[in-house]
Design an enzyme around this catalytic site. Sequence first.
Site, PDB file in Angstrom:
ATOM      1  N   SER A  95      78.389  36.565 -12.272  1.00 53.68           N
ATOM      2  CA  SER A  95      77.638  37.445 -13.183  1.00 53.68           C
ATOM      3  C   SER A  95      76.440  36.661 -13.694  1.00 53.68           C
ATOM      4  O   SER A  95      76.468  35.417 -13.721  1.00 53.68           O
ATOM      5  CB  SER A  95      78.538  37.829 -14.365  1.00 53.68           C
ATOM      6  OG  SER A  95      77.754  38.295 -15.448  1.00 53.68           O
ATOM      7  N   TYR A 117      84.023  34.439 -20.556  1.00 54.51           N
ATOM      8  CA  TYR A 117      83.337  35.026 -19.396  1.00 54.51           C
ATOM      9  C   TYR A 117      82.225  34.090 -18.913  1.00 54.51           C
ATOM     10  O   TYR A 117      82.085  33.849 -17.709  1.00 54.51           O
ATOM     11  CB  TYR A 117      82.766  36.389 -19.795  1.00 54.51           C
ATOM     12  CG  TYR A 117      82.366  37.278 -18.641  1.00 54.51           C
ATOM     13  CD1 TYR A 117      83.296  37.692 -17.691  1.00 54.51           C
ATOM     14  CD2 TYR A 117      81.055  37.725 -18.503  1.00 54.51           C
ATOM     15  CE1 TYR A 117      82.928  38.530 -16.638  1.00 54.51           C
ATOM     16  CE2 TYR A 117      80.684  38.567 -17.462  1.00 54.51           C
ATOM     17  CZ  TYR A 117      81.622  38.954 -16.528  1.00 54.51           C
ATOM     18  OH  TYR A 117      81.257  39.786 -15.488  1.00 54.51           O
TER      19      TYR A 117
HETATM   20  N1  LIG Z   1      80.711  45.855 -14.204  1.00 53.25           N
HETATM   21  C1  LIG Z   1      79.712  45.026 -14.505  1.00 53.25           C
HETATM   22  O1  LIG Z   1      78.800  45.332 -15.295  1.00 53.25           O
HETATM   23  C2  LIG Z   1      79.661  43.674 -13.864  1.00 53.25           C
HETATM   24  C3  LIG Z   1      78.486  42.921 -13.975  1.00 53.25           C
HETATM   25  C4  LIG Z   1      78.445  41.656 -13.405  1.00 53.25           C
HETATM   26  C5  LIG Z   1      79.543  41.160 -12.761  1.00 53.25           C
HETATM   27  N2  LIG Z   1      80.678  41.913 -12.654  1.00 53.25           N
HETATM   28  C6  LIG Z   1      81.809  41.334 -11.976  1.00 53.25           C
HETATM   29  O2  LIG Z   1      82.163  42.158 -10.893  1.00 53.25           O
HETATM   30  C7  LIG Z   1      83.562  42.030 -10.639  1.00 53.25           C
HETATM   31  C8  LIG Z   1      84.190  43.415 -10.608  1.00 53.25           C
HETATM   32  O3  LIG Z   1      83.980  44.031 -11.837  1.00 53.25           O
HETATM   33  P1  LIG Z   1      84.206  45.601 -12.065  1.00 53.25           P
HETATM   34  O4  LIG Z   1      83.260  46.015 -13.110  1.00 53.25           O
HETATM   35  O5  LIG Z   1      84.222  46.293 -10.755  1.00 53.25           O
HETATM   36  O6  LIG Z   1      85.668  45.583 -12.706  1.00 53.25           O
HETATM   37  P2  LIG Z   1      86.788  46.732 -12.671  1.00 53.25           P
HETATM   38  O7  LIG Z   1      87.707  46.429 -13.804  1.00 53.25           O
HETATM   39  O8  LIG Z   1      86.154  48.077 -12.590  1.00 53.25           O
HETATM   40  O9  LIG Z   1      87.543  46.476 -11.281  1.00 53.25           O
HETATM   41  C9  LIG Z   1      88.314  45.330 -11.100  1.00 53.25           C
HETATM   42  C10 LIG Z   1      89.445  45.645 -10.144  1.00 53.25           C
HETATM   43  O10 LIG Z   1      90.292  44.476 -10.083  1.00 53.25           O
HETATM   44  C11 LIG Z   1      91.633  44.917 -10.016  1.00 53.25           C
HETATM   45  N3  LIG Z   1      92.501  43.826 -10.494  1.00 53.25           N
HETATM   46  C12 LIG Z   1      92.774  43.497 -11.780  1.00 53.25           C
HETATM   47  N4  LIG Z   1      93.603  42.454 -11.807  1.00 53.25           N
HETATM   48  C13 LIG Z   1      93.856  42.107 -10.524  1.00 53.25           C
HETATM   49  C14 LIG Z   1      94.647  41.101  -9.918  1.00 53.25           C
HETATM   50  N5  LIG Z   1      95.351  40.216 -10.661  1.00 53.25           N
HETATM   51  N6  LIG Z   1      94.679  41.022  -8.575  1.00 53.25           N
HETATM   52  C15 LIG Z   1      93.990  41.923  -7.815  1.00 53.25           C
HETATM   53  N7  LIG Z   1      93.226  42.909  -8.329  1.00 53.25           N
HETATM   54  C16 LIG Z   1      93.163  42.993  -9.676  1.00 53.25           C
HETATM   55  C17 LIG Z   1      91.694  46.168 -10.889  1.00 53.25           C
HETATM   56  O11 LIG Z   1      92.814  46.978 -10.541  1.00 53.25           O
HETATM   57  C18 LIG Z   1      90.354  46.819 -10.583  1.00 53.25           C
HETATM   58  O12 LIG Z   1      90.453  47.767  -9.548  1.00 53.25           O
HETATM   59  C19 LIG Z   1      84.100  41.113 -11.742  1.00 53.25           C
HETATM   60  O13 LIG Z   1      84.146  39.793 -11.255  1.00 53.25           O
HETATM   61  C20 LIG Z   1      83.065  41.224 -12.815  1.00 53.25           C
HETATM   62  O14 LIG Z   1      83.025  40.098 -13.639  1.00 53.25           O
HETATM   63  C21 LIG Z   1      80.759  43.170 -13.188  1.00 53.25           C
END
Ligand SMILES: NC(=O)c1ccc[n+]([C@@H]2O[C@H](COP(=O)([O-])OP(=O)(O)OC[C@H]3O[C@@H](n4cnc5c(N)ncnc54)[C@H](O)[C@@H]3O)[C@@H](O)[C@H]2O)c1
Length: 237
Positions: A126, A149
Amino acid sequence: MLNNKIVVIIGGAGLLGQSFVQAVEEAHGIAICADIVSAEYPVDITSKESIQALIQKITSVYGKIDAVVNSAYPRTKTFGNHFFDVEYADFCQNTNLQLGGAFLVMQQFAHYFKEQGYGNMVNISSIQGVVAPKFETYEGTPMSSPVAYSAIKAGVIHMTRYVAKYLKGTNIRVNCMSPGGILDGQNELFLKQYKDVCLNKGMLDNADLNGTLLYLLSDLSQYVNGQNIVVDDGFSL
Ligand SMILES: NC(=O)c1ccc[n+]([C@@H]2O[C@H](COP(=O)([O-])OP(=O)(O)OC[C@H]3O[C@@H](n4cnc5c(N)ncnc54)[C@H](O)[C@@H]3O)[C@@H](O)[C@H]2O)c1
């Protein structure tokens, strides 16, 4: 771009994961949606045995794995707490889940990829792992960016470099993408304040990350290794 490539998207049921699965399929790859909530390809990134079972299941069906993307995001309910409200145990638990999980995914897939003779890993970090949070974007809202984070995401970027270099001579590459904030029904005031520190769009749609993901998964980036690509509309400038 990904003709017949088997690409495992861990966290494939999530906000980013779902659009990654779709993007891989649109590029003619075969996307495996693996997630803790998936019935077909369940995986828990905090369990070595679970990751091993996933690799075994996929290879027994497809005979190979070309790439893995780790987009899982395990976190505690209090993960969003402000700095002075964060308990030590909570800081440690989130670090264990997210950074420990990222380590396990890389370690277990590296084992498999070494045997296979090649492989490709993409970690999702991120912008919060690249620059300090812009706390002014949260003013007047209850939101904040968790201290763990920043530590975790900086760790993911640097672990990417470590593992890429450790795997010298194995035809395995390891890269990272660091997205800016993704639109998901956030508070209007926050969205405006966030846009003010970006260059054109502000918060991005999840599909805005797909081009970079496909590039990292494809042979176009064959000699890109150990790198972090920031996709943030200039937030981090
Ligand atoms: N959403 C944002 O704004 C954003 C921005 C920058 C970076 N990110 C990064 O992108 C990545 C995904 O984020 P997101 O927004 O899609 O999150 P999200 O919560 O929508 O999706 C995460 C997924 O991970 C799964 N999960 C949770 N625990 C788990 C485990 N122990 N093993 C396997 N799967 C598991 C959940 O079931 C879910 O489907 C993360 O690393 C997050 O830090 C997100």
